[in-house]
Design a protein around this motif. Structure first.
Motif, short mmCIF file in Angstrom:
data_model
loop_
_atom_site.label_atom_id
_atom_site.label_comp_id
_atom_site.label_asym_id
_atom_site.label_seq_id
_atom_site.Cartn_x
_atom_site.Cartn_y
_atom_site.Cartn_z
N ARG A 52 2.60 -11.43 -52.74
CA ARG A 52 1.98 -10.66 -51.65
C ARG A 52 1.27 -9.44 -52.21
N ALA A 53 0.37 -8.89 -51.43
CA ALA A 53 -0.26 -7.62 -51.75
C ALA A 53 0.72 -6.48 -51.50
N ILE A 54 0.68 -5.45 -52.36
CA ILE A 54 1.49 -4.26 -52.13
C ILE A 54 0.65 -2.98 -52.04
N GLU A 55 -0.64 -3.09 -52.38
CA GLU A 55 -1.53 -1.94 -52.20
C GLU A 55 -2.96 -2.45 -52.13
N ILE A 56 -3.74 -1.81 -51.28
CA ILE A 56 -5.17 -2.08 -51.21
C ILE A 56 -5.91 -0.75 -51.38
N GLY A 57 -6.92 -0.77 -52.21
CA GLY A 57 -7.81 0.38 -52.35
C GLY A 57 -9.24 -0.11 -52.24
N ALA A 58 -10.10 0.66 -51.60
CA ALA A 58 -11.48 0.22 -51.42
C ALA A 58 -12.40 1.42 -51.27
N VAL A 59 -13.63 1.21 -51.72
CA VAL A 59 -14.69 2.22 -51.64
C VAL A 59 -15.87 1.56 -50.94
N LYS A 60 -16.40 2.23 -49.94
CA LYS A 60 -17.56 1.70 -49.21
C LYS A 60 -18.82 2.41 -49.69
N LEU A 105 -0.53 1.69 -49.33
CA LEU A 105 0.57 0.83 -49.77
C LEU A 105 0.98 -0.06 -48.62
N MET A 106 1.57 -1.22 -48.94
CA MET A 106 2.05 -2.10 -47.87
C MET A 106 3.32 -2.81 -48.30
N ASN A 107 4.23 -2.92 -47.36
CA ASN A 107 5.55 -3.50 -47.61
C ASN A 107 5.48 -5.02 -47.48
N PRO A 108 5.73 -5.74 -48.60
CA PRO A 108 5.63 -7.21 -48.53
C PRO A 108 6.85 -7.88 -47.90
N GLY A 109 7.89 -7.10 -47.65
CA GLY A 109 9.08 -7.68 -47.03
C GLY A 109 10.14 -8.12 -48.02
N PHE A 110 9.90 -7.86 -49.32
CA PHE A 110 10.90 -8.15 -50.35
C PHE A 110 10.68 -7.19 -51.51
N ALA A 111 11.68 -7.09 -52.38
CA ALA A 111 11.61 -6.16 -53.50
C ALA A 111 10.65 -6.65 -54.58
N VAL A 112 9.96 -5.71 -55.22
CA VAL A 112 9.13 -6.06 -56.38
C VAL A 112 10.00 -5.99 -57.63
N ASN A 113 9.65 -6.77 -58.64
CA ASN A 113 10.45 -6.77 -59.87
C ASN A 113 10.10 -5.57 -60.75
N SER A 114 10.89 -5.36 -61.77
CA SER A 114 10.74 -4.17 -62.61
C SER A 114 9.43 -4.20 -63.40
N PHE A 115 8.93 -5.40 -63.75
CA PHE A 115 7.66 -5.47 -64.47
C PHE A 115 6.52 -4.94 -63.60
N ILE A 116 6.45 -5.40 -62.36
CA ILE A 116 5.38 -4.96 -61.45
C ILE A 116 5.51 -3.47 -61.17
N ALA A 117 6.74 -3.00 -60.97
CA ALA A 117 6.95 -1.57 -60.72
C ALA A 117 6.47 -0.74 -61.92
N GLU A 143 11.13 1.99 -53.59
CA GLU A 143 11.34 3.11 -52.66
C GLU A 143 10.03 3.46 -51.95
N MET A 144 8.92 3.46 -52.69
CA MET A 144 7.61 3.73 -52.09
C MET A 144 7.27 2.67 -51.05
N LEU A 145 7.55 1.41 -51.38
CA LEU A 145 7.19 0.31 -50.48
C LEU A 145 8.10 0.26 -49.25
#
Length: 204
Positions: free
Chosen positions: A23-31, A44-56, A64-66
């Motif tokens: 799942r996505a956990i953050e979106i950033g965009a420039v117009k 940031l966006m909460n995917p509904g499950f924990a992210v692993n230590s590599f992704i963190a 905690e942020m999510l």
């Protein structure tokens, strides 16, 4: 460049494939409009499950942020409105496009806008670069940045600058005063050795 708005976007995700449940956990965009930044989007966006230590560790985005972030569905509803009617750009766009399509599908919104890929264009227009990773191109082209990569808005900001460098390269190399988004889409699909012939036909 086309007068239509262009949104340069970047996702941070839980892994490589939405087909595998990532799942996505953050979106950033420039117009951009006419080469000028007119708006930004970051969430940031909460995917509904924990992210692993590599992704963190890779992104700096912790569980905690999510935990405090809104759901993917909430964020993507807002983002769908942000990109409505815009053309899209990303670096290694096939990755971001599949996550955008997957997240929008969850809120029953089709992803129909064309996607330009700054990676494919850089391979054609900046063939002397050591490689075509975003960080390498930022250094190669001396694009201003704060040294932070793998956070969505930072990457979107420098990709927007890269997009402007790409359109400027087309202008300078082929005396094409305002390369359209449609031209850039066609250019990214051309074999490297056929660029001159392709552009000669476009400029005829």
């Amino acid at each position: 460049m086309s007068q239509d708005a262009i949104v340069v976007l970047d996702f941070e995700t839980t892994g490589l494939s939405p087909a595998q449940g990532d799942r996505a956990i953050e979106i950033g965009a420039v117009k951009l409009k006419q080469g000028v930044v007119v708006d930004r989007f970051q969430q940031l966006m909460n995917p509904g499950f924990a992210v692993n230590s590599f992704i963190a560790g890779y992104t700096g985005i912790t569980n905690e942020m999510l935990r405090l972030a809104p759901s993917c569905e909430t964020v993507m509803t807002d983002f769908a409105a942000f990109i409505d009617g815009c053309q899209l750009v990303a670096h290694n766009a096939s990755f971001d496009q599949k996550f955008l399509a997957a997240e929008l599908a969850r809120i029953h919104v089709p992803q129909s806008q064309p996607f330009a890929c700054s990676l494919l264009l850089a391979r054609r227009l900046f063939q002397d670069a050591p490689n075509h990773q975003l960080g390498t191109l930022v250094s190669y082209l001396a694009i201003e940045n704060d040294g932070v990569f793998h956070r969505a808005l930072n990457d979107a900001e420098v990709t927007a600058s890269l997009w402007l460098e790409l359109t400027a390269a087309v202008t300078q190399r082929w005396a094409c005063p305002a390369p359209s988004f449609e031209l850039m889409l066609k250019l990214q699909r051309q074999p490297k050795h056929q660029l001159e012939r392709f552009m000669k036909k476009q400029m005829a």
